[in-house]
Design a protein around this motif. Structure first.
Motif, short mmCIF file in Angstrom:
data_model
loop_
_atom_site.label_atom_id
_atom_site.label_comp_id
_atom_site.label_asym_id
_atom_site.label_seq_id
_atom_site.Cartn_x
_atom_site.Cartn_y
_atom_site.Cartn_z
N PRO A 199 0.66 -1.10 -0.09
CA PRO A 199 0.02 0.11 0.05
C PRO A 199 0.90 1.16 -0.02
N ALA A 200 2.02 1.31 0.54
CA ALA A 200 2.76 2.55 0.75
C ALA A 200 3.53 2.85 -0.68
N GLU A 201 3.60 1.63 -1.42
CA GLU A 201 4.66 1.80 -2.68
C GLU A 201 3.67 1.61 -3.95
N LYS A 202 3.81 0.31 -4.31
CA LYS A 202 3.14 -0.33 -5.52
C LYS A 202 2.81 -1.82 -5.47
N ASP A 203 2.30 -1.93 -6.49
CA ASP A 203 1.58 -3.59 -6.56
C ASP A 203 2.38 -4.23 -7.67
N TYR A 204 2.56 -5.56 -7.43
CA TYR A 204 3.31 -6.52 -8.40
C TYR A 204 2.26 -7.68 -8.76
N LEU A 205 2.82 -8.02 -10.20
CA LEU A 205 1.92 -9.25 -10.49
C LEU A 205 3.26 -10.26 -10.48
N ASN A 206 2.89 -11.33 -10.13
CA ASN A 206 3.99 -12.37 -9.73
C ASN A 206 3.54 -13.84 -10.45
N LEU A 207 4.77 -14.16 -11.03
CA LEU A 207 4.57 -15.50 -11.48
C LEU A 207 5.69 -16.40 -10.93
N TRP A 208 5.47 -17.57 -10.12
CA TRP A 208 6.32 -18.26 -9.50
C TRP A 208 6.40 -19.82 -10.36
#
Length: 121
Positions: free
Chosen positions: A90-99
């Motif tokens: 919330p204080a920065e940004k969001d990430y989409l992840n693939l593991w």
């Protein structure tokens, strides 16, 4: 029945929330390879993985993570798992992840590679 991949991801999230070295270490084999990005220098071995994790840790309460298993293939030598996620800071940004994760028959990761794509809020 919960799959080995789902159990592993749940354990990963719990370790992420606690930053407890024992919880982190329990996820990986002694000789596991952990890549924070496909072209990153790999962390080799459980101790290097724990040290790198603690160096880059996220403080509890500063993020949220939603995920789903896209694929899990069970073989006699372990499982091959693909996870899609979204990490919100919330204080920065969001990430989409693939593991991409390879598990041994005991459910510990032998290989872990992460792709992440930043997204604005």
């Amino acid at each position: 029945m919960v799959s080995a991949g789902a159990k592993w991801v749940a354990g990963y999230v719990a370790a992420w929330e606690s930053n407890d070295p024992k919880q982190i270490g329990a996820l990986f084999t002694d000789d596991a390879v952990y890549l924070t990005a496909p072209d990153a220098q790999p962390r080799r071995g459980r101790e290097a993985i724990i040290a790198g994790w603690l160096e880059d840790l996220d403080d509890p309460g500063t993020w949220a993570f939603d995920w789903k298993l896209l694929h899990e293939d069970e073989t006699p030598t372990g499982n091959f798992v693909i996870v899609q996620g979204r990490t919100e800071y919330p204080a920065e940004k969001d990430y989409l992840n693939l593991w991409v994760i390879r598990l041994d028959p005991s459910g510990r990761a032998t290989e872990y590679t992460e792709w992440y794509m930043p997204r604005p809020h």
